[in-house]
Design a protein around this motif. Structure first.
Motif, PDB file in Angstrom:
ATOM      1  N   VAL A  34       0.855  -1.096  -0.069  1.00  0.00           N
ATOM      2  CA  VAL A  34       0.025   0.055  -0.221  1.00  0.00           C
ATOM      3  C   VAL A  34       0.698   1.212   0.062  1.00  0.00           C
ATOM      4  O   VAL A  34       0.783   2.193  -0.581  1.00  0.00           O
ATOM      5  N   HIS A  35       1.867   1.417   0.937  1.00  0.00           N
ATOM      6  CA  HIS A  35       3.072   2.300   0.746  1.00  0.00           C
ATOM      7  C   HIS A  35       3.505   2.478  -0.607  1.00  0.00           C
ATOM      8  O   HIS A  35       3.531   3.866  -0.951  1.00  0.00           O
ATOM      9  N   GLN A  36       3.977   1.683  -1.283  1.00  0.00           N
ATOM     10  CA  GLN A  36       4.297   1.829  -2.620  1.00  0.00           C
ATOM     11  C   GLN A  36       3.383   2.345  -3.634  1.00  0.00           C
ATOM     12  O   GLN A  36       3.834   3.222  -4.616  1.00  0.00           O
ATOM     13  N   ASP A  37       2.244   1.657  -3.623  1.00  0.00           N
ATOM     14  CA  ASP A  37       1.289   2.053  -4.239  1.00  0.00           C
ATOM     15  C   ASP A  37       0.682   3.751  -4.172  1.00  0.00           C
ATOM     16  O   ASP A  37       0.526   4.518  -4.914  1.00  0.00           O
ATOM     17  N   THR A  38       0.834   4.174  -2.784  1.00  0.00           N
ATOM     18  CA  THR A  38       0.534   5.605  -2.394  1.00  0.00           C
ATOM     19  C   THR A  38       1.739   6.404  -3.039  1.00  0.00           C
ATOM     20  O   THR A  38       1.562   7.505  -3.545  1.00  0.00           O
ATOM     21  N   LEU A  39       2.808   6.089  -2.944  1.00  0.00           N
ATOM     22  CA  LEU A  39       4.005   6.852  -3.318  1.00  0.00           C
ATOM     23  C   LEU A  39       3.764   6.971  -4.913  1.00  0.00           C
ATOM     24  O   LEU A  39       4.051   7.910  -5.623  1.00  0.00           O
ATOM     25  N   ARG A  41       1.193   6.744  -6.848  1.00  0.00           N
ATOM     26  CA  ARG A  41       0.136   7.697  -7.126  1.00  0.00           C
ATOM     27  C   ARG A  41       0.233   9.029  -7.116  1.00  0.00           C
ATOM     28  O   ARG A  41      -0.007  10.056  -7.640  1.00  0.00           O
ATOM     29  N   GLY A  42       1.107   9.117  -5.916  1.00  0.00           N
ATOM     30  CA  GLY A  42       1.462  10.493  -5.639  1.00  0.00           C
ATOM     31  C   GLY A  42       2.675  11.131  -6.601  1.00  0.00           C
ATOM     32  O   GLY A  42       2.285  12.363  -6.908  1.00  0.00           O
TER      33      GLY A  42
END
Length: 86
Positions: A34-39, A41-42
């Motif tokens: 989830v952290h990697q996906d958030t980065l 998308r950011g």
């Protein structure tokens, strides 16, 4: 010596402990994902906003050049204007 005679409570305890360890490992992997996906998308959002800002800046630059050209044309028209004396 008998072949593995453990009480049912011991087996249940081992199952619960191994389940908790497995769930913890799954939670860490999911949190990292989830952290990697958030980065990701950011970063995409930042790139998109920078592209939009570049388009707006280009439009503003064109409008500014047009305004400067119109102002210069108006000033040159006023320089050539001779008021009539009575």
């Amino acid at each position: 010596m008998s072949f593995f005679r453990a009480p049912i409570w011991d087996l249940a305890h081992r199952g619960v402990v191994l389940g908790c360890v497995g769930l913890s490992a799954y939670g860490m992997i999911a949190a990292y994902s989830v952290h990697q996906d958030t980065l990701r998308r950011g970063r995409e959002l930042i790139e998109q906003r920078e592209a939009e800002a570049a388009v707006v800046q280009t439009q503003n630059s064109i409008e500014e050049k047009n305004e400067v050209a119109l102002a210069e044309a108006a000033q040159s028209a006023l320089r050539g204007f001779q008021p009539k004396s009575s």
